[in-house]
Scaffold this active site. Structure first.
Site, PDB file in Angstrom:
ATOM      1  N   THR A   1       0.834  -1.200   0.000  1.00 28.53           N
ATOM      2  CA  THR A   1       0.000   0.000   0.000  1.00 28.53           C
ATOM      3  C   THR A   1       0.869   1.252   0.000  1.00 28.53           C
ATOM      4  OG1 THR A   1      -1.745   1.232   1.162  1.00 28.53           O
ATOM      5  CG2 THR A   1      -0.179   0.071   2.540  1.00 28.53           C
TER       6      THR A   1
ATOM      7  N   LYS B   1      -0.102   5.658   4.191  1.00 29.21           N
ATOM      8  CA  LYS B   1       0.534   5.543   5.504  1.00 29.21           C
ATOM      9  C   LYS B   1      -0.493   5.457   6.644  1.00 29.21           C
ATOM     10  CE  LYS B   1       1.683  10.460   6.440  1.00 29.21           C
ATOM     11  NZ  LYS B   1       0.527  11.119   5.850  1.00 29.21           N
ATOM     12  N   HIS B   2      -1.672   5.964   6.423  1.00 31.58           N
ATOM     13  CA  HIS B   2      -2.716   5.868   7.457  1.00 31.58           C
ATOM     14  C   HIS B   2      -3.160   4.420   7.623  1.00 31.58           C
ATOM     15  CE1 HIS B   2      -3.173  10.216   7.674  1.00 31.58           C
ATOM     16  NE2 HIS B   2      -3.076  10.208   6.366  1.00 31.58           N
TER      17      HIS B   2
ATOM     18  N   GLU C   1      -3.823  -3.153 -10.096  1.00 29.31           N
ATOM     19  CA  GLU C   1      -5.187  -2.725  -9.738  1.00 29.31           C
ATOM     20  C   GLU C   1      -6.135  -3.097 -10.859  1.00 29.31           C
ATOM     21  OE1 GLU C   1      -6.852  -0.920  -7.312  1.00 29.31           O
ATOM     22  OE2 GLU C   1      -5.283   0.006  -6.096  1.00 29.31           O
TER      23      GLU C   1
ATOM     24  N   ASP D   1      -8.265  -3.836   0.495  1.00 35.02           N
ATOM     25  CA  ASP D   1      -9.007  -2.945  -0.387  1.00 35.02           C
ATOM     26  C   ASP D   1     -10.312  -2.578   0.294  1.00 35.02           C
ATOM     27  OD1 ASP D   1      -7.849  -2.562  -3.245  1.00 35.02           O
ATOM     28  OD2 ASP D   1      -9.983  -2.042  -3.308  1.00 35.02           O
TER      29      ASP D   1
HETATM   30  P1  IMP Z   1      -8.529   1.716  -1.277  1.00 35.33           P
HETATM   31  O1  IMP Z   1      -8.708   1.362  -2.730  1.00 35.33           O
HETATM   32  O2  IMP Z   1      -8.654   0.561  -0.361  1.00 35.33           O
HETATM   33  O3  IMP Z   1      -7.297   2.525  -1.021  1.00 35.33           O
HETATM   34  O4  IMP Z   1      -9.748   2.643  -0.840  1.00 35.33           O
HETATM   35  C1  IMP Z   1     -10.472   3.401  -1.761  1.00 35.33           C
HETATM   36  C2  IMP Z   1     -10.875   4.719  -1.189  1.00 35.33           C
HETATM   37  O5  IMP Z   1     -11.867   4.518  -0.187  1.00 35.33           O
HETATM   38  C3  IMP Z   1      -9.767   5.506  -0.527  1.00 35.33           C
HETATM   39  O6  IMP Z   1      -9.125   6.347  -1.437  1.00 35.33           O
HETATM   40  C4  IMP Z   1     -10.489   6.310   0.510  1.00 35.33           C
HETATM   41  O7  IMP Z   1     -10.937   7.504  -0.066  1.00 35.33           O
HETATM   42  C5  IMP Z   1     -11.707   5.434   0.838  1.00 35.33           C
HETATM   43  N1  IMP Z   1     -11.480   4.708   2.094  1.00 35.33           N
HETATM   44  C6  IMP Z   1     -11.134   3.413   2.242  1.00 35.33           C
HETATM   45  N2  IMP Z   1     -11.013   3.111   3.549  1.00 35.33           N
HETATM   46  C7  IMP Z   1     -11.266   4.233   4.216  1.00 35.33           C
HETATM   47  C8  IMP Z   1     -11.277   4.564   5.599  1.00 35.33           C
HETATM   48  O8  IMP Z   1     -10.984   3.767   6.490  1.00 35.33           O
HETATM   49  N3  IMP Z   1     -11.598   5.827   5.881  1.00 35.33           N
HETATM   50  C9  IMP Z   1     -11.910   6.764   4.948  1.00 35.33           C
HETATM   51  N4  IMP Z   1     -11.904   6.517   3.654  1.00 35.33           N
HETATM   52  C10 IMP Z   1     -11.569   5.268   3.292  1.00 35.33           C
END
Ligand code: IMP
Length: 192
Positions: free
Chosen positions: A13, A16-17, A42, A71
């Site tokens: 990933t 960093k959060h 992706e 994800d």
């Molecule tokens: P990813 O593809 O798992 O990185 O997540 C897709 C998008 O969903 C991210 O860019 C965030 O905008 C949103 N997202 C996923 N998890 C969280 C969370 O725990 N808090 C807030 N937004 C999240």
């Protein structure tokens, strides 16, 4: 954080959060999380599990290192599940303010976050899925976290995720639930 653990997982990933959130859970399982920031494969798919599975297996086939991929997406009931698997794109384009604009005048604020975790730890592939239900706030609140955190209030709370620190968010979050379940399963499998 100590740097020797019984198990090590490479977390694919750039966020960093997410790393801080997953590390906070991993500590309890004697698992070390090493962030792997190289771009992941992706694919476009409706199911988060498919997206995470392809990224994890593709990484493992190239690097042969134990890997964790996570994800997630935000699913809003009154928007028929939007942005769901397109959350990353929706965040980059319209952001949380755009979501609030789409929901102007809508009283049904129900939503959930879903997280899918895939761990490839030879010879095992573990997949876990979890959700946190809650609602979309009327206005953004809080500065912590990332993504849609400022507009999501988990059930049983008054604060948004962005008003909580990592340990507090992890008491509710989709991600903390999915990774805990995946870690439990991993430890059960590798112990036998
Ligand atoms: P990813 O593809 O798992 O990185 O997540 C897709 C998008 O969903 C991210 O860019 C965030 O905008 C949103 N997202 C996923 N998890 C969280 C969370 O725990 N808090 C807030 N937004 C999240």
């Amino acid at each position: 954080m100590k740097d020797t653990c019984k198990y090590t997982l490479y977390f694919l990933t750039g966020n960093k959060h997410k790393v801080l959130e997953v590390k906070e859970v991993a500590r309890k399982y004697d698992i070390c999380i090493v962030q792997e920031s190289i771009g992941k494969l992706e694919i476009q798919a409706k199911d988060l599990a498919e997206i995470a599975w392809y990224a994890a297996v593709n990484y493992y086939l190239h690097y042969r290192k134990p890997v964790l991929v996570e994800d997630a997406g935000l699913f809003i009931k009154s928007l028929n599940g939007f942005p769901g698997p397109y959350s990353s794109y929706a965040f980059k384009t319209i952001g949380f303010n755009g979501i609030l604009r789409l929901m102007k005048g809508i009283d049904d604020r129900e939503a959930y976050f879903e997280s899918v975790v895939v761990i490839v730890y030879e010879p095992y592939i573990i997949i876990e899925r979890a959700r946190v239900y809650g609602e979309i706030s009327r206005a953004p609140r809080g500065k912590k976290g990332f993504g849609f955190d400022p507009i999501f209030i988990p059930q049983g709370e008054k604060r948004t995720f962005a008003e909580m620190d990592v340990a507090e968010k992890n008491m509710y979050s989709h991600r903390a639930k999915a990774v805990s379940r995946a870690f439990e399963k991993l430890l059960t499998l590798v112990k036998v």
